[in-house]
Design an enzyme around this catalytic site. Structure first.
Site, mmCIF file in Angstrom:
data_model
loop_
_atom_site.group_PDB
_atom_site.id
_atom_site.type_symbol
_atom_site.label_atom_id
_atom_site.label_comp_id
_atom_site.label_asym_id
_atom_site.label_seq_id
_atom_site.Cartn_x
_atom_site.Cartn_y
_atom_site.Cartn_z
ATOM 1 N N GLY A 10 0.866 -1.183 0.000
ATOM 2 C CA GLY A 10 0.000 0.000 0.000
ATOM 3 C C GLY A 10 0.896 1.224 0.000
ATOM 4 O O GLY A 10 1.687 1.432 0.928
ATOM 5 N N GLN A 13 -1.287 7.293 1.469
ATOM 6 C CA GLN A 13 -0.858 8.319 2.422
ATOM 7 C C GLN A 13 0.069 7.753 3.497
ATOM 8 O O GLN A 13 1.155 8.283 3.731
ATOM 9 C CB GLN A 13 -2.087 8.922 3.104
ATOM 10 C CG GLN A 13 -3.042 9.627 2.166
ATOM 11 C CD GLN A 13 -2.642 11.068 1.969
ATOM 12 O OE1 GLN A 13 -1.580 11.358 1.425
ATOM 13 N NE2 GLN A 13 -3.486 11.971 2.413
ATOM 14 N N GLY A 15 1.509 4.728 3.556
ATOM 15 C CA GLY A 15 2.645 4.032 2.941
ATOM 16 C C GLY A 15 3.768 4.995 2.584
ATOM 17 O O GLY A 15 4.952 4.708 2.799
ATOM 18 N N ASP A 34 2.291 -1.216 -4.603
ATOM 19 C CA ASP A 34 0.889 -0.803 -4.753
ATOM 20 C C ASP A 34 0.375 -1.363 -6.069
ATOM 21 O O ASP A 34 1.168 -1.662 -6.972
ATOM 22 C CB ASP A 34 0.750 0.733 -4.732
ATOM 23 C CG ASP A 34 -0.643 1.178 -4.295
ATOM 24 O OD1 ASP A 34 -0.787 1.680 -3.160
ATOM 25 O OD2 ASP A 34 -1.602 1.019 -5.088
ATOM 26 N N ARG A 152 -2.299 9.256 21.237
ATOM 27 C CA ARG A 152 -3.337 10.294 21.219
ATOM 28 C C ARG A 152 -3.767 10.636 22.650
ATOM 29 O O ARG A 152 -3.846 11.817 23.021
ATOM 30 C CB ARG A 152 -4.555 9.799 20.413
ATOM 31 C CG ARG A 152 -4.293 9.800 18.914
ATOM 32 C CD ARG A 152 -5.395 9.092 18.135
ATOM 33 N NE ARG A 152 -5.315 9.406 16.704
ATOM 34 C CZ ARG A 152 -5.882 8.686 15.758
ATOM 35 N NH1 ARG A 152 -6.578 7.599 16.053
ATOM 36 N NH2 ARG A 152 -5.776 9.041 14.491
ATOM 37 N N HIS A 176 -9.796 -1.511 18.040
ATOM 38 C CA HIS A 176 -9.527 -0.189 17.463
ATOM 39 C C HIS A 176 -10.850 0.371 16.942
ATOM 40 O O HIS A 176 -11.080 0.460 15.753
ATOM 41 C CB HIS A 176 -8.514 -0.318 16.328
ATOM 42 C CG HIS A 176 -8.087 0.999 15.755
ATOM 43 N ND1 HIS A 176 -7.594 2.016 16.510
ATOM 44 C CD2 HIS A 176 -8.070 1.447 14.473
ATOM 45 C CE1 HIS A 176 -7.293 3.047 15.717
ATOM 46 N NE2 HIS A 176 -7.579 2.724 14.482
#
Ligand code: TXD
Length: 321
Positions: A10, A13, A15, A34, A152, A176
């Protein structure tokens, strides 16, 4: 020592940021895969062309062929679509399960000895599916969620207390999703409980609890907060940094204790599911699971989160995956 190799499946963004961070840290040679033609080649070329300026020396290869991931020590998977505003992580289930199945087949065939870190959402289901399709040992397939969710939570605590985020230790367990469990009682600033500091700050236990509840709530919704602001796509800098911390722990055999989505075999009373808990990460992947004593309220929240994960996995199985 031979250079390590990381394959990134991938090249979107996350990756792209992963490739750049690996370069900046000289962590390993990089293969960025990708299905979109030319794009991974373009990104790796762009990053490589910064190597003189940044002073790093790793090989960066973009590719559309799984053959190039052969010999990878670690594979990090971000393939899949990100959320759009208003979408839940679970809405992504069907689309991303199809993608993950094809990725698992490609990794199994070409990098059978790698340790795999999965980032794609819905995370807990994608980790489960990758392991099922690849047949890799459970301890070699790990999901990234807890490092980010914990970071976070720590960030919000640091802002609230006006202290360096480096001195905050806080952890988030569970799936998650919106049911994740920030562990308030164990959150501390260099060993001093955060709740104690909040009570001193406000001189009032009820107010301290109210402030903490708001931070817990913000942590649970933090991914959505970023999605809403970005309008297109979801968080990408912080998930990339989080996966890099895990890859570094594995490649450097660091035995770091990182909240990770790992396979539970009776730990925390959970049998046969991937759930976020503190895990020791080293050269063998998830080397140990640390069991934290939970009080009744924490256990109930954790059980609720585990049910969300088991429901998600059941939904995925119903869809034929
Ligand atoms: O903490 C976490 N775990 C997360 C997870 C935090 C934020 C975002 N998280 C999830 O990561 C997000 O919901 C997505 O499922 C993934 C990747 O997010 P990113 O922002 O990098 O998405 P992009 O930019 O759309 O990139 C996805 C790439 C894109 O380039 C596609 O062409 C590619 O995936 N893609 C594929 N690659 C390989 N193989 C297949 N089949 C494939 N299909 C699409």
């Amino acid at each position: 020592m031979a250079k390590k190799k990381i394959a990134l499946i991938g090249g979107g963004q996350i990756g792209g940021v992963l490739a750049q961070l690996i370069g900046l840290r000289e962590l390993a040679d990089v293969v960025l895969f990708d299905i979109v033609e030319d794009m991974p080649q373009g990104k790796t070329l762009d990053i490589a062309e910064a190597s003189r300026v940044d002073g790093f020396d790793v090989s960066l290869k973009g590719t559309n062929s799984y053959k190039d991931i052969a010999g990878s020590d670690v594979v990090i998977i971000t393939a899949g679509l990100p959320r759009k505003p208003g979408m839940s992580r679970d809405d992504l289930l069907t689309t991303n399960a199809k993608i993950m199945k094809s990725v698992a087949e490609g990794v199994k065939e070409n990098a059978p000895d790698a340790i795999v870190i999965i980032i794609s959402n819905p995370l807990d289901a994608m980790v489960t599916l990758f392991q099922k399709v690849s047949g890799f040992a459970h301890h070699k397939v790990i999901g990234q969620a807890g490092v980010l969710d914990s970071s976070r939570f720590s960030t919000f605590i640091a802002w609230e207390l006006g202290v360096s985020v480096k001195d905050i230790n806080a952890m988030v367990l569970g799936g998650h999703g919106d049911t994740m469990v920030p562990l308030v009682r164990y959150a501390n600033v260099n060993g001093v409980p955060v709740m104690e500091l909040l009570e001193r700050k406000y001189g009032d236990a009820a107010k301290a609890k109210e402030v903490m509840d708001a931070m817990v709530q913000r942590t649970k919704m933090a991914g959505g907060e970023v999605v809403k602001l970005l309008k297109t796509g979801s968080a990408f800098y912080s998930p990339a940094s989080s996966a890099i911390a895990m890859a570094e722990a594995i490649l450097g055999d660091q035995k770091r204790v990182l909240a990770s989505c790992v396979y539970l075999n009776g730990e925390y009373g959970v049998n046969g599911y991937y759930v976020g808990v503190p895990a020791v990460l080293g050269e063998n992947g998830c080397e140990k699971i640390l069991e934290v004593t939970l009080n009744d309220e924490e256990q109930a929240a954790f059980d609720n989160s585990v049910s969300a994960v088991t429901n998600l996995v059941a939904d995925m199985e119903r869809l034929g995956f």
